[in-house]
Design a protein around this motif. Structure first.
Motif, PDB file in Angstrom:
ATOM      1  N   HIS A  53      33.213  56.984  67.122  1.00 29.95           N
ATOM      2  CA  HIS A  53      33.494  58.811  66.852  1.00 29.95           C
ATOM      3  C   HIS A  53      34.881  59.154  66.071  1.00 29.95           C
ATOM      4  N   VAL A 211      30.550  69.297  66.654  1.00 30.87           N
ATOM      5  CA  VAL A 211      29.924  68.180  67.600  1.00 30.87           C
ATOM      6  C   VAL A 211      30.110  66.769  68.205  1.00 30.87           C
ATOM      7  N   ILE A 212      31.069  66.090  67.677  1.00 29.36           N
ATOM      8  CA  ILE A 212      31.584  64.634  67.343  1.00 29.36           C
ATOM      9  C   ILE A 212      33.140  65.072  67.965  1.00 29.36           C
ATOM     10  N   ASN A 214      33.254  67.055  70.308  1.00 24.54           N
ATOM     11  CA  ASN A 214      32.901  67.055  71.973  1.00 24.54           C
ATOM     12  C   ASN A 214      31.694  66.602  72.328  1.00 24.54           C
ATOM     13  N   ARG A 215      31.576  65.579  71.605  1.00 22.45           N
ATOM     14  CA  ARG A 215      30.337  64.287  72.304  1.00 22.45           C
ATOM     15  C   ARG A 215      31.543  63.549  73.499  1.00 22.45           C
TER      16      ARG A 215
END
Length: 858
Positions: A53, A211-212, A214-215
């Motif tokens: 990530h 998105v990354i 909160n992934r």
């Protein structure tokens, strides 16, 4: 009272605070350790995901910064400012009185349309009711009542028609007014769209960054149904979690990242197009322990009692055989393809049994009549060191002593049959003419002749199978053949090879006695005899013959050669059908302490240097083939693929009938070395380098997208392969007679038909043509127009001039050529066969005679 002093202290008065505290701390420590072990130590995949990530976030952030720089460039900023000004202007027009009036008029029209539509619907309902009562009054016979009902129906009908016309007119006015209103908003939408398009890269990258961030960290897995079976042969599911750590495996853009665990799979598009992860997973090819996430070692299968450790580098190709067993060549597995080709070419199945090769044809020549062929001194030197005579031979070195070689030669010569009946004696010949014949007839398509005719350079790019085969001569190098054979045998051999040995691949060139004599005379000048003293008596000794028989049985010479007395001998080496599953305890390392104790290292050195594991108690009889490292790796992949596993239904790649026919055709092309003379599938034709002009060399069977199967009719090609006839009188090179069986000839015909995209065997060639076309054809081929027979032979009638200027016999065209191909050929011969002598008569629409068929070139 002393006993009172010794009485133990009551339990209820004993303090346990220390022990309670101690064990509480122990429990707390154990709990903390368990949580740490479960959450951290046994979940290394979380660290991998965090790292991926971070890596992905950094890559996208870099892209975002570049996009931001581009967005803030003067040109882009100016464009954005211009668009924003246009947007303000467009929005200002929307707020003006014209737009407000247009919107008001549109709303009035819509309301009016709604009212009229409602009245129309009500009127239709009243009309339907009135018509019902009118229909009911008709049978009653009351004329006044009927008349009243009829008047009511007519009144409502007229009213309904009027309202319908009004609805249609209002609908058109609403649509027109809507277009007027839309003209005010269209400019706003267009400008907003352009602004959004300009900002889209930044917005998209910002969204991806969010998105990354909160992934979540999560286990990723696929469940593959029906791939494995249990002990009761029932299908069970397989779980693969490899992509939990290998997060970039099916994603483009990570090919060059330094962390190997995150790299994109090689040939990603090709692999996953036919092997989607959701259906195949990872371990079916790479092996390892799919569900394990506790550690890298466990996940990769590097643990005790796990039979399927991760396959590295080229060994991954070994897994292809499970599903692609029917295929000779696997596109994405060059090492597997090379290993299979090498295994079959070198005849490993002669000593080792492998399931599927029990009835495979032996790769070496039969030795049933060797006495009539070779010089005994040459035979002994050959047995001792084959590569000393033919450096590119497939024959391995058994590291035999001279006396062992003499013993083997003694048995072979004693067991040899004499040729019956003889084909005549060598009549003599001229070496110079023989050399010319060897250069022109086609011998160089298969044979080398020492340094007499330097071989052409190898192509830069070859398919995996061809790359392996180029290191070995298809047929023996004739550079020293004079030291090997006698002139009488050589003369009889070149005249009719299959009469001496029916199983030979050597074809018959239909030589006359004179031609065969010249060729023999030339070849006998290459090399010279080097007799061994007192050899004849030594070869006659019975003990020598008996010792030779023992050595042949021990060394397994009959695995590659037909030898009299060994027709029913069993293979001498271990069965390799499941060699890929061999455990270390089954492998003997001897005193080779420098070899790592792994299956991979044992197999590598066994193939590279078979004697490396030899000890006094365990002699090694496997010969040395002189394999290169590349060949050893390819063979090791093939051996690793021999596991005995069978792919379940739905996973095995089954070939269609057409694919099987195509593959069998390729095998035949390779077996008879058609590519030695002809170009097939964009390879081959090496013999063409020995001719001054392409017109003097064998014709290519493939030019561009046109193939021989598109050119010729299948029945004719079958007959030609069985019994070739001269087609091009100017050629000295000859199409040989291979003695093909009907099955082999049919297989080749079907192969060329598939290459040419033609139906086989169902085809019909209509020989009928309109009468005016026949008459036009006669006129065109005459001397007054194209004069075709000035070059083309016509039956027994020969063209004028020297034979090198002649062209094929056109009387064969009806049964030989396909009509569609003839049309393409006449339109542009150079496109089909560059360099051909055939001129282009119909280069454009104005090139044809105007007085024939109205000047229509087609």
């Amino acid at each position: 009272m002393s006993w009172l002093k010794r009485r133990p202290r009551p339990a209820e008065r004993t303090s346990l605070r220390f022990w309670f505290f101690f064990w509480s701390m122990v429990l707390l420590g154990a709990t903390a350790w368990a949580i740490w072990d479960e959450a951290k130590v046994r979940r290394p995949w979380k660290d991998y995901q965090r790292e991926f990530h971070r890596l992905e976030y950094q890559r996208i952030l870099t892209e975002y910064e570049k996009a931001k720089e581009q967005f803030q460039a003067p040109e882009t900023k100016q464009t954005l400012e211009n668009l924003q000004e246009k947007l303000i202007q467009a929005e200002g027009r929307i707020g003006g009185p014209e737009y407000q009036k247009a919107r008001h008029d549109l709303e009035v029209l819509k309301n009016r349309l709604a009212d009229v539509s409602q009245s129309w619907q009500f009127t239709k309902s009243e009309l339907e009711e009135a018509y019902y009562w009118y229909e009911k009054a008709l049978p009653e016979g009351d004329r006044d009542k009927v008349q009243r009902r009829k008047v009511e129906v007519d009144r409502l009908t007229e009213r309904e028609r009027g309202l319908n016309r009004e609805v249609e007119e209002l609908t058109k006015r609403v649509e027109a007014q809507s277009r007027t209103v839309k003209q005010f908003t269209q400019d706003v939408e267009e400008v907003k769209g352009k602004i959004a398009e300009l900002q889209a890269p930044l917005i998209d990258l910002q969204r991806r960054l969010e998105v990354i961030k909160n992934r979540p960290l999560e286990v990723k897995q696929v469940v593959i149904e029906g791939l494995d079976v249990n002990e009761f042969k029932q299908p069970i599911a397989r779980v693969d979690r490899c992509m939990t750590c290998h997060l970039g495996i099916d994603r483009p853009g990570f090919e060059e990242v330094p962390q190997k665990v995150f790299q994109t799979h090689p040939d990603r598009e090709l692999v996953f197009a036919t092997h989607p992860i959701a259906r195949f997973g990872c371990t079916i090819c790479h092996q390892g322990q799919g569900p394990a996430l506790d550690s890298v070692e466990w996940a990769h299968g590097y643990m005790e009692r796990w039979d399927f450790p991760l396959l590295k580098r080229e060994l991954v190709h070994a897994s292809c055989r499970r599903c692609h067993k029917e295929q000779d060549e696997v596109q994405l597995a060059p090492f597997y393809t090379q290993g299979k080709t090498l295994f079959e070419t070198m005849g490993c199945f002669g000593c080792h049994n492998v399931r599927g090769y029990e009835k495979a044809e032996k790769v070496g020549p039969d030795l049933l009549r060797i006495k009539a062929k070779v010089d005994p001194s040459w035979l002994i030197r050959w047995i001792q060191n084959p590569k000393g005579y033919l450096p590119r031979t497939k024959m391995p070195n058994f590291t035999l002593r001279e006396d062992e070689a003499i013993s083997i030669a003694a048995y072979l010569l004693q067991a040899s049959d004499l040729e019956e009946p003889p084909l005549g004696q060598y009549p003599g010949g001229e070496p110079a003419k023989g050399k010319e014949l060897v250069a022109k007839l086609g011998c160089l398509g298969c044979h080398r002749v020492g340094d007499e005719f330097p071989p052409p350079p190898q192509p830069a790019k070859m398919d995996p199978a061809e790359e392996i085969l180029t290191r070995f001569d298809f047929a023996p190098d004739l550079g020293q053949v004079g030291s090997k054979v006698n002139a009488d045998w050589l003369f009889r051999w070149v005249k009719d090879p299959k009469r001496f040995r029916p199983t030979t691949k050597m074809p018959n060139l239909r030589l006359s006695d004179e031609e065969a004599g010249h060729i023999t005379a030339y070849l006998m000048t290459l090399g010279g005899n080097r007799p061994i003293k007192e050899l004849e008596q030594e070869l006659q000794r019975p003990e020598r013959v008996k010792e030779g028989e023992r050595l042949i049985l021990k060394r397994g010479c009959f695995g590659c050669h037909e030898i009299k007395g060994f027709e029913k001998a069993e293979r001498i080496a271990p069965d390799l059908s499941a060699f890929g599953r061999k455990r270390l305890l089954e492998l003997f390392f001897g005193h080779a302490f420098h070899v790592k104790e792994t299956w991979e290292d044992w197999a590598f050195w066994k193939l590279k240097d078979p004697q490396i594991y030899q000890t006094e108690q365990a002699p090694q009889i496997m010969p040395n083939f002189g394999f290169t490292d590349q060949e050893v790796l390819a063979l090791r992949v093939w051996l690793k693929s021999l596991t005995g596993d069978v792919a379940p239904e739905g996973y095995a790649r089954t070939l269609s009938d057409q694919e099987k026919a195509f593959q069998e055709g390729r095998r035949l092309v390779r077996k008879y070395n058609c590519v030695g003379c002809h170009i097939v599938e964009v390879k081959g034709g090496k013999i063409r380098a020995y001719y001054d002009s392409p017109n003097l060399a064998p014709p290519p069977l493939e030019v561009g997208e046109l193939h021989e199967g598109e050119k010729v009719q299948a029945p004719w090609l079958f007959s030609f392969l069985k019994r070739p006839i001269p087609l091009r009188p100017w050629l000295q090179v000859r199409m040989p007679t291979f003695g093909l069986s009907d099955e082999e000839a049919t297989g080749l015909v079907r192969y060329f038909a598939i290459l040419g995209r033609q139906r086989f065997p169902y085809e019909f060639v209509n020989g009928m043509a309109p009468r005016e076309h026949l008459q036009a054809g006669r006129t065109l081929v005459s001397k007054d127009y194209l004069d075709c027979f000035s070059c083309h032979q016509q039956g027994e009638r020969k063209p004028e001039g020297p034979p090198e200027g002649w062209a094929p016999d056109l009387t064969l065209a009806k049964t030989r050529l396909r009509p569609d191909w003839i049309v393409k050929w006449l339109q542009d011969p150079q496109k089909i066969q560059p360099g051909t002598k055939m001129p282009t008569f119909f280069a454009d629409k104005d090139s044809g005679p105007e007085d024939i068929l109205g000047g229509d070139e087609e």
